[in-house]
Design an enzyme around this catalytic site. Structure first.
Site, PDB file in Angstrom:
ATOM      1  CB  SER A  60      -8.674   0.920   1.036  1.00  0.00           C
ATOM      2  OG  SER A  60      -7.216   1.613   0.876  1.00  0.00           O
ATOM      3  CG  HIS A  73     -13.029   0.868   2.975  1.00  0.00           C
ATOM      4  ND1 HIS A  73     -13.098   0.328   1.583  1.00  0.00           N
ATOM      5  CD2 HIS A  73     -12.189   2.139   2.484  1.00  0.00           C
ATOM      6  CE1 HIS A  73     -12.200   1.108   0.765  1.00  0.00           C
ATOM      7  NE2 HIS A  73     -11.887   1.865   1.495  1.00  0.00           N
ATOM      8  CD  GLU A 116     -15.003  -2.777   0.651  1.00  0.00           C
ATOM      9  OE1 GLU A 116     -15.379  -3.634  -0.128  1.00  0.00           O
ATOM     10  OE2 GLU A 116     -14.224  -2.219   1.232  1.00  0.00           O
ATOM     11  CG  ASN A 134     -10.110  -0.496  -2.892  1.00  0.00           C
ATOM     12  OD1 ASN A 134     -10.551   0.034  -3.781  1.00  0.00           O
ATOM     13  ND2 ASN A 134      -9.976   0.007  -1.738  1.00  0.00           N
TER      14      ASN A 134
END
Length: 284
Positions: free
Chosen positions: A119, A140, A152, A190
């Site tokens: 992540s 991800h 992702e 994130n």
């Protein structure tokens, strides 16, 4: 590239979810986990999900049986020897990831793509531990994997266009929506979300309001489906802290400094939902 068999390393929450959606999309899957108890738990969780779908009439007996036939499991990395793509979903520690990528590089055929579900960590650094830097990428997923649509896709500095194309096509093939993101700590989601969670922790630390009030304010005032502190508890405060520390180290900017309360709760073993206590008490 024609991907027929997918390997999944790690049978935790993310790995089990990835294995489930890949099988449901019709791919052969090899799920590898060195901890026997974790592997048994993952297989049981997947089986229960399919049984529930059967009982609700979403699938029939033949579909459930065919899915079960597509899912294999093992405790050995050598089981990846005939996989076309392997997705790593283990602990967020760069040294551990580099070690397993080096091992998988030696085991897997030359054509095999190695992907990481990290992540926040560097795909370029992970890829450097292999001899196939052009065939390593980030993939991800988001929790819970069977529900969340986004994946992702992150190229490292040497990742080839054909590798990214193959990963993007696979992502679509398992019913997810790919977004290709430049390699940077936290990628897209994130990078934006984690500072928000950390700021909520700082507000809690400063006594601005209770966890309940902070989350209520963000849900009703910002339209969030879940409050940032409840989200942190769900993700795991140890993971939130680790990602925040990674941001602070990589960017070197004060705005990414982790809230002290995160460190305190992690030191106390109050990691959120998985331990029964975090910003909220789940033992009630």
């Amino acid at each position: 590239m024609d991907i027929k068999k997918i390997g999944i390393l790690g049978a935790g929450t993310m790995g089990a979810g990835i294995a489930q959606v890949c099988v449901e999309a019709g791919f052969k899957v090899m799920l590898v986990e060195i901890e026997e108890g974790i592997l048994k738990g993952a297989l049981s969780k997947i089986s229960k999900a399919w049984q529930k779908s059967l009982e609700k009439g979403k699938i029939d007996d033949a579909t459930k049986t065919s899915r079960e036939a597509l899912l294999e499991s093992s405790g050995e990395l050598s089981s990846f020897k005939d996989c076309d793509l392997v997705i790593e979903a283990i602990v967020e520690e760069i040294s551990v990831k580099k070690k397993v990528f080096k091992a998988m590089d030696e085991i897997c055929p030359d054509h095999t793509i190695l992907a990481s579900n990290t992540s926040a960590l560097s795909i370029t650094e992970i890829a450097a531990s292999t001899s196939r830097t052009d065939r390593v990428a980030g993939m991800h997923f988001f929790n819970p994997v069977p529900v969340m649509k986004l994946v992702e896709v992150i190229p490292g500095s040497d990742t080839s266009e054909s590798t990214i194309e193959a990963v993007v096509n696979l992502t679509k093939g398992i019913g997810k929506e790919p977004v290709v993101a430049k390699e940077t700590p936290g990628f897209i989601v994130n990078r934006i979300l984690n500072p928000l969670v950390n700021e909520a922790a700082l507000a809690y630390q400063e006594g601005v309001a209770s966890a309940e009030e902070i989350d209520k304010a963000m849900k009703l005032g910002a339209g969030l489906p879940m409050g940032p502190l409840a989200l942190a508890d769900m993700v795991g405060l140890d993971i939130v802290l680790h990602v925040t520390e990674t941001f602070f180290k990589e960017f070197g900017e004060p705005k990414y400094r982790p809230a002290l309360v995160l460190r305190q709760k992690v030191r106390a073993g109050h990691l959120g939902v998985k331990t029964g206590k975090g910003f909220y008490d789940y033992a009630k």
